[in-house]
Design an enzyme around this catalytic site. Structure first.
Site, PDB file in Angstrom:
ATOM      1  N   GLY A  69       0.850  -0.983  -0.061  1.00 46.50           N
ATOM      2  CA  GLY A  69       0.377  -0.149   0.145  1.00 46.50           C
ATOM      3  C   GLY A  69       0.796   1.706  -0.331  1.00 46.50           C
ATOM      4  N   GLY A  70       0.649   2.092  -0.143  1.00 45.97           N
ATOM      5  CA  GLY A  70       1.049   3.747  -0.011  1.00 45.97           C
ATOM      6  C   GLY A  70       1.843   4.117  -1.577  1.00 45.97           C
ATOM      7  N   ALA A 135       8.990   5.604   8.043  1.00 46.94           N
ATOM      8  CA  ALA A 135       7.687   5.121   6.512  1.00 46.94           C
ATOM      9  C   ALA A 135       7.257   3.592   6.630  1.00 46.94           C
ATOM     10  CB  ALA A 135       8.239   5.124   5.655  1.00 46.94           C
ATOM     11  N   GLY A 148       6.460  -3.477   5.459  1.00 47.38           N
ATOM     12  CA  GLY A 148       6.586  -3.253   7.078  1.00 47.38           C
ATOM     13  C   GLY A 148       7.119  -1.614   6.816  1.00 47.38           C
ATOM     14  N   CYS A 166       6.624   9.245  -0.137  1.00 48.08           N
ATOM     15  CA  CYS A 166       5.468   9.145  -0.240  1.00 48.08           C
ATOM     16  C   CYS A 166       3.941   9.740  -0.508  1.00 48.08           C
ATOM     17  CB  CYS A 166       4.915   8.856   1.693  1.00 48.08           C
ATOM     18  SG  CYS A 166       6.723   8.266   2.428  1.00 48.08           S
TER      19      CYS A 166
END
Length: 218
Positions: A69-70, A135, A148, A166
């Site tokens: 994700g992200g 992060a 992670g 990000c």
């Protein structure tokens, strides 16, 4: 030091073994050579990678689609990367709680080095002021986690200038070395992260740090 592609393959193998119960929960702690990783938000949009392909090649920085994700982030030497391979069942099946717990691990770990970090509302990771220290980007499949966190220990922060970290504008990045104003031993940071992880997730380490470290419920 583990190549990013090799780290991805290792995670895939361990996730499948965790799903079938062949192995207990795992915590991988490692470093990567310089690499920019793309999350699912940037699968079809690389506008947050602001460096040209030529600049990236000259800097020796690879680019990978991660599947986590992200948005976009950077990994490199001097950054402690943590990949928990956990089965969150039966009582931790809450994605938001899992991310908050990872943040808590990092907040506790760096506190032992005199660094006071915190969360920022609406954003993930851990921060000191408006600068990101760590992060977080995760993947969860059938409640088994992968990917992670990435904690900047002595990272070359100039490489973050190759991206919009990000996808967040108006914020900076920092490292433990900068905040401590002295070198921080990676081994000491690893031990602090393991200790905090076991407390927050109520786990017990089955093997010493610096080996493949399975963890299990207490």
């Amino acid at each position: 030091m583990v190549a990013y592609a090799d780290g991805l393959e290792l995670q895939k193998e361990l996730v499948e073994q965790r799903k079938t119960g062949e192995i207990p929960d795992q915590l991988l702690l490692l470093e990567h050579p310089p690499v920019i990783t793309l999350g699912v938000r940037t699968r079809n949009d690389r506008s947050h990678v602001i460096a040209t392909p030529e600049t990236l090649e000259d800097a020796g920085v690879e680019v990978f689609e991660s599947g986590r994700g992200g948005d976009v982030t950077y990994h490199g030497p001097g950054q402690l990367v943590g990949y928990p391979i956990l089965d969150l069942r039966p009582d931790r099946c809450d994605v938001h709680r899992y991310v908050r717990d990872l943040e808590e691990v990092l907040i506790r770990a760096v506190a032992g080095f005199g660094i006071v970090s915190h969360r920022l509302p609406g954003l993930t990771g851990t921060w000191v002021g408006n600068e990101k220290l760590a992060a977080i980007g995760v993947r969860i499949a059938r409640w088994v986690t992968s990917h992670g966190f990435a904690l900047n220990v002595s990272t070359n922060l100039e490489h973050f200038g190759l991206i919009v970290p990000c996808g967040i504008t108006g914020k900076g990045v920092t490292s433990m070395d900068i905040l401590s104003r002295k070198p921080t031993g990676m081994t000491d940071v690893e031990s602090a992260v393991v200790d905090a992880f076991c407390v927050v997730f109520d786990r017990q380490l089955l093997q010493p740090a610096h080996a493949a470290a399975p963890i299990t419920n207490r």
